[in-house]
Design a protein around this motif. Structure first.
Motif, PDB file in Angstrom:
ATOM      1  N   LYS A 208     -30.250  64.056  11.083  1.00 51.48           N
ATOM      2  CA  LYS A 208     -29.943  64.195   9.643  1.00 51.48           C
ATOM      3  C   LYS A 208     -28.810  63.264   9.235  1.00 51.48           C
ATOM      4  O   LYS A 208     -28.811  62.710   8.142  1.00 51.48           O
ATOM      5  N   LEU A 209     -27.834  63.116  10.121  1.00 46.45           N
ATOM      6  CA  LEU A 209     -26.701  62.232   9.815  1.00 46.45           C
ATOM      7  C   LEU A 209     -27.098  60.755   9.905  1.00 46.45           C
ATOM      8  O   LEU A 209     -26.388  59.884   9.421  1.00 46.45           O
ATOM      9  N   GLY A 210     -28.194  60.481  10.575  1.00 49.22           N
ATOM     10  CA  GLY A 210     -28.659  59.090  10.684  1.00 49.22           C
ATOM     11  C   GLY A 210     -28.098  58.332  11.876  1.00 49.22           C
ATOM     12  O   GLY A 210     -28.004  57.105  11.855  1.00 49.22           O
ATOM     13  N   MET A 211     -27.773  59.057  12.926  1.00 49.31           N
ATOM     14  CA  MET A 211     -27.195  58.392  14.115  1.00 49.31           C
ATOM     15  C   MET A 211     -28.293  57.948  15.086  1.00 49.31           C
ATOM     16  O   MET A 211     -28.357  58.397  16.231  1.00 49.31           O
ATOM     17  N   ILE A 315     -35.936  48.231  17.376  1.00 43.87           N
ATOM     18  CA  ILE A 315     -34.859  48.099  16.382  1.00 43.87           C
ATOM     19  C   ILE A 315     -34.522  49.492  15.864  1.00 43.87           C
ATOM     20  O   ILE A 315     -35.412  50.259  15.488  1.00 43.87           O
ATOM     21  N   VAL A 316     -33.238  49.830  15.922  1.00 40.32           N
ATOM     22  CA  VAL A 316     -32.792  51.149  15.441  1.00 40.32           C
ATOM     23  C   VAL A 316     -31.780  50.951  14.310  1.00 40.32           C
ATOM     24  O   VAL A 316     -31.120  49.925  14.223  1.00 40.32           O
ATOM     25  N   LYS A 317     -31.694  51.978  13.463  1.00 41.28           N
ATOM     26  CA  LYS A 317     -30.735  51.926  12.351  1.00 41.28           C
ATOM     27  C   LYS A 317     -29.553  52.831  12.668  1.00 41.28           C
ATOM     28  O   LYS A 317     -29.719  54.015  12.957  1.00 41.28           O
ATOM     29  N   ALA A 318     -28.374  52.261  12.640  1.00 41.20           N
ATOM     30  CA  ALA A 318     -27.162  53.006  12.999  1.00 41.20           C
ATOM     31  C   ALA A 318     -26.659  53.860  11.833  1.00 41.20           C
ATOM     32  O   ALA A 318     -27.129  53.718  10.700  1.00 41.20           O
TER      33      ALA A 318
END
Ligand code: BES
Ligand code: MN
Ligand code: ZN
Length: 483
Positions: A208-211, A315-318
């Motif tokens: 949920k936080l996007g980590m 590819i990941v989104k931090a």
């Protein structure tokens, strides 16, 4: 613990410890021993190595006299080292007792005996909970003379540092099948009883936080990933801008799909040492009730290959919105820290951020087991860290950051890539990666402790194995500059 210190004010031991002047000038101890003993020692000294710190004399079949030489201009860290060296001599047998005559101490250093015993205790650490036959050893230390218990100042400070260091060493020493991220989280929750506010985030909450940078590392493991914050609020007046410490907590690093070679892979249970030091430090602050606000943030994951593991090329989104091309799944520590750092900065608006990580093998090539690598965007914080490091003998050496190294981390298809294939400087480029997740306004320092977190050999205050490197360094930083 195998060492017990007590105070009887009466010498009843067969092992008598006296302190003498540099070079074993023994005039000063004449009053503490018999004439026959004095003559005996005096004769033997003629053929002894007077450069040593410690000499043992068997004056009779029942009595040993141990002389410890106090060099001129001894610093507190030298006294700690002497205590540790003394432990090396007495660490045998099942039960033994030593009488330490403090009246023979000719030193102006305040709290001499406090530092001496502190070094001795730090050196006496053992991790033996998995030995079915324990080597139980009881060493009694009887302190006599004027520098008795009452003269030891800040005993709680020493106890706090010992407890924090031992907590860190215990966590690092635990085998990886025991200390997975969940078990680790549970142990951190127990710190609540010391007045530390512990907040845990599980995978659902981290999603949920996007980590996704942190989560990507843990994907190959059946063990759930966690992020835990530890808040110590010892300064009730000024609640904003805590000091912050961020730790890499990779409970086991196989390398993931970019699998590591088999030889010495077992050492990768130590890959959570940065986080263990953060936890040990916050515990130390709580035990000694430090008048400071500090927060520890640890990212706890296991880096495994598996059907669900992240691939080279993903590819990941931090958390901070940046996209990362994961070229090598073994460069995972920076992926965990990226999210932990930007989360810490945003949530706590800290006065500074110091991260600790067993981040690169390259730092061991550069600095070995002598200095931790220091990287920072801030002169003042760097200087402070260097100076306190020299003082407590947990040394750090600064290496450069530069925009040309930073460029090496640009990805052709994402915002950043997690390794550089050309240009070398593996520890620096790792630090450049981290810096992309810190806005430049926050003073930040990164300590690469890959060479310092554990050692097969014993050194100074470490018995061998996990060192707890960083607890004493950062505690000293806080004591000298932020309390
Ligand atoms: N945990 C290791 C670094 C490490 C190596 C610590 C040896 C202690 C002893 C880290 O996650 C790692 O694997 N780093 C890689 C980075 C590389 C793939 C760019 C390394 O140093 O080889
Ligand atoms: Mn790795
Ligand atoms: Zn690692």
């Amino acid at each position: 613990m195998s060492v017990q210190v007590f105070y009887k004010n009466k010498a009843n031991s067969n092992n008598y410890v006296l302190f003498v002047e540099e070079g074993f000038k023994i005039k000063g101890i004449k009053k503490h021993i018999s004439n026959a003993e004095f003559t005996y020692i005096n004769d033997l000294l003629k053929t002894s190595d007077l450069k040593k710190n410690l000499l043992v004399f068997e004056v009779s079949s029942k009595k040993k006299i141990i002389l410890i030489s106090i060099k001129k201009n001894l610093k507190t860290s030298d006294i700690e080292s002497l205590g540790a060296e003394f432990y090396g001599y007495i660490n045998y047998g099942k039960k033994s007792e030593y009488t330490l005559n403090t009246d023979s101490i000719n030193s102006t250093v305040e709290n001499f005996i406090g530092y001496f015993l502190h070094g001795l205790k730090l050196k006496s650490y053992e991790f033996n909970i998995y030995k079915s036959k324990k080597n139980i050893r009881l060493i009694l230390i009887n302190i006599i003379g004027k520098r008795n218990k009452l003269t030891i100042k800040n005993e709680i400070r020493f106890k706090a540092i010992e407890a924090g260091t031992f907590f860190a060493r215990d966590l690092v020493s635990e085998p990886p099948n025991v200390l997975n991220p969940r078990e680790y989280t549970n142990r951190l929750l127990k710190l609540k009883k010391l007045g530390i506010k512990v907040t845990t985030y599980n995978e659902a909450q981290l999603k949920k936080l996007g980590m996704h940078s942190l989560l990507g590392v843990g994907r190959g493991s059946i063990n759930e990933s966690f992020l835990v914050t530890l808040e110590w609020n010892g300064n009730k007046k000024d609640k904003k801008s805590p000091l912050s410490f961020v730790g890499k907590g990779v409970c086991f690093d196989t390398g993931g799909i970019s699998l590591k070679p088999a030889k010495f892979m077992e050492e990768m249970k130590y890959d959570m040492a940065g986080s263990a030091v953060v936890a040990g430090l916050i515990q130390t602050l709580a035990i000694r009730k430090a008048k400071v606000n500090a927060v520890g943030v640890v990212g706890l994951v296991e880096n495994m290959p598996g059907g669900n593991a992240q691939r080279p090329g993903d590819i990941v989104k931090a958390y901070n919105g940046k996209t990362i091309e994961v070229l090598n799944t073994d460069a995972e520590g920076r992926l965990v820290l990226a999210d932990a750092l930007s989360f810490t900065e945003k949530k706590f608006k800290p006065k500074f951020m110091i991260d600790l990580a067993t981040l690169t093998g390259a730092i061991i090539i550069a600095l070995g087991e002598e200095y931790a690598g220091l990287f920072s965007n801030n002169e003042e914080l760097s200087k402070k860290l260097f100076n306190v490091g020299e003082k407590v003998k947990e040394k750090v050496w600064r290496l450069p950051l530069h925009e040309n190294y930073d460029k090496l981390m640009n990805s052709p298809i994402a915002d950043i890539q997690n390794i550089n294939y050309s240009g070398g400087a593996g520890s620096i480029t790792a630090a450049q990666f981290l810096q992309r997740f810190v806005t430049n306004k926050t003073p930040w320092a990164h300590l690469d402790i890959a060479g310092m977190a554990f050692s097969k050999k014993a050194a100074n205050l470490n018995p061998g194995g996990a060192t707890g490197f960083g607890v004493r360094l950062l505690n000293q930083l806080i004591e000298e500059h932020y309390e």
